[in-house]
Design a protein around this motif. Structure first.
Motif, PDB file in Angstrom:
ATOM      1  N   ASP A  90      29.520  41.847  39.665  1.00  0.00           N
ATOM      2  CA  ASP A  90      29.671  40.808  40.683  1.00  0.00           C
ATOM      3  C   ASP A  90      30.871  39.900  40.422  1.00  0.00           C
ATOM      4  O   ASP A  90      31.520  39.421  41.361  1.00  0.00           O
ATOM      5  CB  ASP A  90      28.407  39.947  40.748  1.00  0.00           C
ATOM      6  CG  ASP A  90      27.249  40.656  41.418  1.00  0.00           C
ATOM      7  OD1 ASP A  90      27.501  41.546  42.254  1.00  0.00           O
ATOM      8  OD2 ASP A  90      26.093  40.346  41.091  1.00  0.00           O
ATOM      9  N   LEU A  91      31.168  39.652  39.151  1.00  0.00           N
ATOM     10  CA  LEU A  91      32.218  38.692  38.795  1.00  0.00           C
ATOM     11  C   LEU A  91      33.624  39.266  38.952  1.00  0.00           C
ATOM     12  O   LEU A  91      34.526  38.586  39.480  1.00  0.00           O
ATOM     13  CB  LEU A  91      32.013  38.254  37.337  1.00  0.00           C
ATOM     14  CG  LEU A  91      33.111  37.385  36.724  1.00  0.00           C
ATOM     15  CD1 LEU A  91      33.119  36.007  37.388  1.00  0.00           C
ATOM     16  CD2 LEU A  91      32.916  37.253  35.220  1.00  0.00           C
ATOM     17  N   PRO A  93      35.304  41.371  40.871  1.00  0.00           N
ATOM     18  CA  PRO A  93      36.055  41.349  42.141  1.00  0.00           C
ATOM     19  C   PRO A  93      36.561  39.973  42.533  1.00  0.00           C
ATOM     20  O   PRO A  93      37.495  39.865  43.342  1.00  0.00           O
ATOM     21  CB  PRO A  93      35.022  41.861  43.155  1.00  0.00           C
ATOM     22  CG  PRO A  93      34.068  42.680  42.354  1.00  0.00           C
ATOM     23  CD  PRO A  93      33.957  41.951  41.050  1.00  0.00           C
ATOM     24  N   ARG A  94      35.968  38.924  41.980  1.00  0.00           N
ATOM     25  CA  ARG A  94      36.401  37.570  42.333  1.00  0.00           C
ATOM     26  C   ARG A  94      37.554  37.089  41.469  1.00  0.00           C
ATOM     27  O   ARG A  94      38.035  35.957  41.649  1.00  0.00           O
ATOM     28  CB  ARG A  94      35.219  36.605  42.206  1.00  0.00           C
ATOM     29  CG  ARG A  94      34.036  36.987  43.095  1.00  0.00           C
ATOM     30  CD  ARG A  94      33.073  35.820  43.288  1.00  0.00           C
ATOM     31  NE  ARG A  94      32.438  35.410  42.040  1.00  0.00           N
ATOM     32  CZ  ARG A  94      31.298  35.893  41.576  1.00  0.00           C
ATOM     33  NH1 ARG A  94      30.675  36.860  42.262  1.00  0.00           N
ATOM     34  NH2 ARG A  94      30.767  35.455  40.455  1.00  0.00           N
ATOM     35  N   PRO A  98      42.051  39.368  47.356  1.00  0.00           N
ATOM     36  CA  PRO A  98      41.592  40.547  48.092  1.00  0.00           C
ATOM     37  C   PRO A  98      42.697  41.581  48.270  1.00  0.00           C
ATOM     38  O   PRO A  98      43.859  41.250  48.529  1.00  0.00           O
ATOM     39  CB  PRO A  98      41.142  39.963  49.438  1.00  0.00           C
ATOM     40  CG  PRO A  98      40.724  38.569  49.110  1.00  0.00           C
ATOM     41  CD  PRO A  98      41.701  38.115  48.052  1.00  0.00           C
ATOM     42  N   TRP A 115      32.743  44.455  45.604  1.00  0.00           N
ATOM     43  CA  TRP A 115      34.133  44.272  46.038  1.00  0.00           C
ATOM     44  C   TRP A 115      34.194  43.887  47.516  1.00  0.00           C
ATOM     45  O   TRP A 115      35.018  43.058  47.927  1.00  0.00           O
ATOM     46  CB  TRP A 115      34.942  45.529  45.754  1.00  0.00           C
ATOM     47  CG  TRP A 115      35.215  45.728  44.299  1.00  0.00           C
ATOM     48  CD1 TRP A 115      34.478  46.468  43.424  1.00  0.00           C
ATOM     49  CD2 TRP A 115      36.289  45.165  43.535  1.00  0.00           C
ATOM     50  NE1 TRP A 115      35.025  46.397  42.154  1.00  0.00           N
ATOM     51  CE2 TRP A 115      36.132  45.609  42.192  1.00  0.00           C
ATOM     52  CE3 TRP A 115      37.366  44.337  43.847  1.00  0.00           C
ATOM     53  CZ2 TRP A 115      37.012  45.246  41.168  1.00  0.00           C
ATOM     54  CZ3 TRP A 115      38.259  43.970  42.820  1.00  0.00           C
ATOM     55  CH2 TRP A 115      38.066  44.424  41.517  1.00  0.00           C
ATOM     56  N   ARG A 117      31.884  42.148  49.116  1.00  0.00           N
ATOM     57  CA  ARG A 117      31.460  40.739  49.196  1.00  0.00           C
ATOM     58  C   ARG A 117      32.598  39.793  48.845  1.00  0.00           C
ATOM     59  O   ARG A 117      32.658  38.664  49.344  1.00  0.00           O
ATOM     60  CB  ARG A 117      30.279  40.487  48.264  1.00  0.00           C
ATOM     61  CG  ARG A 117      28.958  41.034  48.765  1.00  0.00           C
ATOM     62  CD  ARG A 117      27.792  40.462  47.989  1.00  0.00           C
ATOM     63  NE  ARG A 117      27.800  40.838  46.581  1.00  0.00           N
ATOM     64  CZ  ARG A 117      27.213  41.929  46.091  1.00  0.00           C
ATOM     65  NH1 ARG A 117      26.567  42.761  46.901  1.00  0.00           N
ATOM     66  NH2 ARG A 117      27.253  42.195  44.798  1.00  0.00           N
ATOM     67  N   ALA A 118      33.507  40.239  47.968  1.00  0.00           N
ATOM     68  CA  ALA A 118      34.625  39.385  47.555  1.00  0.00           C
ATOM     69  C   ALA A 118      35.818  39.486  48.499  1.00  0.00           C
ATOM     70  O   ALA A 118      36.880  38.906  48.211  1.00  0.00           O
ATOM     71  CB  ALA A 118      35.048  39.740  46.132  1.00  0.00           C
ATOM     72  N   HIS A 120      37.472  42.332  49.633  1.00  0.00           N
ATOM     73  CA  HIS A 120      38.391  43.461  49.476  1.00  0.00           C
ATOM     74  C   HIS A 120      38.076  44.565  50.485  1.00  0.00           C
ATOM     75  O   HIS A 120      36.938  44.698  50.953  1.00  0.00           O
ATOM     76  CB  HIS A 120      38.284  44.030  48.064  1.00  0.00           C
ATOM     77  CG  HIS A 120      38.615  43.043  46.980  1.00  0.00           C
ATOM     78  ND1 HIS A 120      39.864  42.930  46.410  1.00  0.00           N
ATOM     79  CD2 HIS A 120      37.835  42.103  46.365  1.00  0.00           C
ATOM     80  CE1 HIS A 120      39.843  41.984  45.488  1.00  0.00           C
ATOM     81  NE2 HIS A 120      38.627  41.464  45.445  1.00  0.00           N
TER      82      HIS A 120
END
Length: 340
Positions: A90-91, A93-94, A98, A115, A117-118, A120
């Motif tokens: 979860d972390l 991709p942030r 993007p 990815w 959700r972030a 991309h």
């Protein structure tokens, strides 16, 4: 890139609430074969009260990361402890703007979802050659056990790093695959620039509820992940148990041998029931059946929950039974299935 991904509901293994809803008349206790978690857990030690009552000290965390480094053949400064691999999925991709992300699949759905959700643009691709800013690959892969040679991974990492890209390598099932006649090689010993390797603790040691995982990367990227996690990301009990378990190389080698024998035994049962073995690891086996949905239902009604795949209805994934009684129930349920 092919197969653009959008976020949607993800079905996970281990959801006995779903199992009970699907098969309310099934006998109990349920035998959960829907995960790839070691069914024979590490014998967790008695913990001092201080593991629960005080914040972990920096020295405690450093000891855990040093133990993980020895277990993975890495350098301590390259290892970052986290509250589970899922937290890292979860972390990560942030941690960058993007862009275009390629996930080598089919594989574990959480990578693509994180990815997306972030922000991309995510596509599922068949191999490492995709033109993207980030490539994500799981090796050994879930659910088919596919292994990508380390040389191919290193070449992809170099190509991506040359333009500021990343290669994320999920080695969640690599620990026990490091033993045997064809050991799986890891990138942890010398992660290339732009490469980040994920290692799971809970799957190998059968302690998924402890929530512990690791990222292994070169110093700049490791520092980036460490800063993003912030202080006290890992609990005192997880540090204490992790230090003990990761240092126990004898247990790890014996577990690899025992789970390898279990995997061979499971292959024989599945083949006798008409399954075509697709692959897997020492912690799970995957097979295609002439009537996968029908077999899933028959097993469920017998109180055995396995992993199914909407995109491949013939395919079922089986975790390892935890004891003799579970082996017997599985064998009987498979033998009773049509085509056995």
């Amino acid at each position: 890139m092919a197969s653009e991904r959008r976020e949607g509901p993800i079905r996970h293994g281990g959801d006995l609430g779903e199992a009970g809803g699907l098969f309310p008349q099934a006998p109990e206790p349920w035998i959960d074969l829907s995960t790839g978690i070691n069914p024979i857990p590490y014998p967790w030690p008695a913990l001092e009260a201080s593991a629960f009552t005080r914040l972990p000290a920096k020295a405690d965390l450093a000891a855990l990361e040093a133990a993980a480094a020895r277990a993975y053949g890495a350098r301590p400064e390259h290892v970052v402890a986290a509250p589970g691999t899922q937290a890292l999925i979860d972390l990560i991709p942030r941690l960058r703007a993007p862009g275009r992300v390629a996930v080598v699949g089919p594989t574990y759905a959480e990578h693509a979802a994180a990815w997306v959700r972030a922000g991309h643009a995510v596509a599922t691709v068949p191999d490492l050659a995709a033109e993207a800013d980030v490539v994500v690959v799981v090796t050994p892969n879930n659910p088919d056990g596919r292994v990508v040679p380390p040389g191919d991974l290193a070449a992809a990492a170099a190509r991506l790093a040359g333009r500021g890209g990343w290669l994320v390598v999920d080695e969640a099932f690599a620990d026990l695959e490091a033993f045997g006649p064809e050991p799986v090689e890891s990138l942890c010993a010398a992660p290339p620039p732009g490469c980040l390797v994920l290692r799971s603790f809970g799957k190998t040691y059968g302690l998924a509820g402890l929530r512990l995982g690791f990222a292994v990367a070169g110093t700049p990227m490791a520092d980036l992940v460490r800063r993003a996690l912030g202080p006290w990301a890992v609990s005192g009990p997880a540090i204490a148990v992790g230090c003990r378990a990761l240092a126990d190389s004898v247990w790890r080698r014996e577990a690899a041998a025992a789970r390898g024998r279990d995997a061979d035994r499971l292959d024989a049962l599945l083949a006798a029931a008409g399954g075509r073995i697709v692959g897997g690891t020492r912690l799970f086996r995957t097979a295609d059946f002439p009537d996968g949905p029908g077999l899933f239902g028959r097993l469920g009604r017998a109180g055995l929950f396995v992993r199914r795949f909407e995109a491949a209805p013939a395919r079922l994934r089986f975790g390892l039974p935890p004891d003799a009684a579970a082996w017997t129930r599985l064998a009987e349920a498979l033998a009773a299935a049509p085509g056995a």
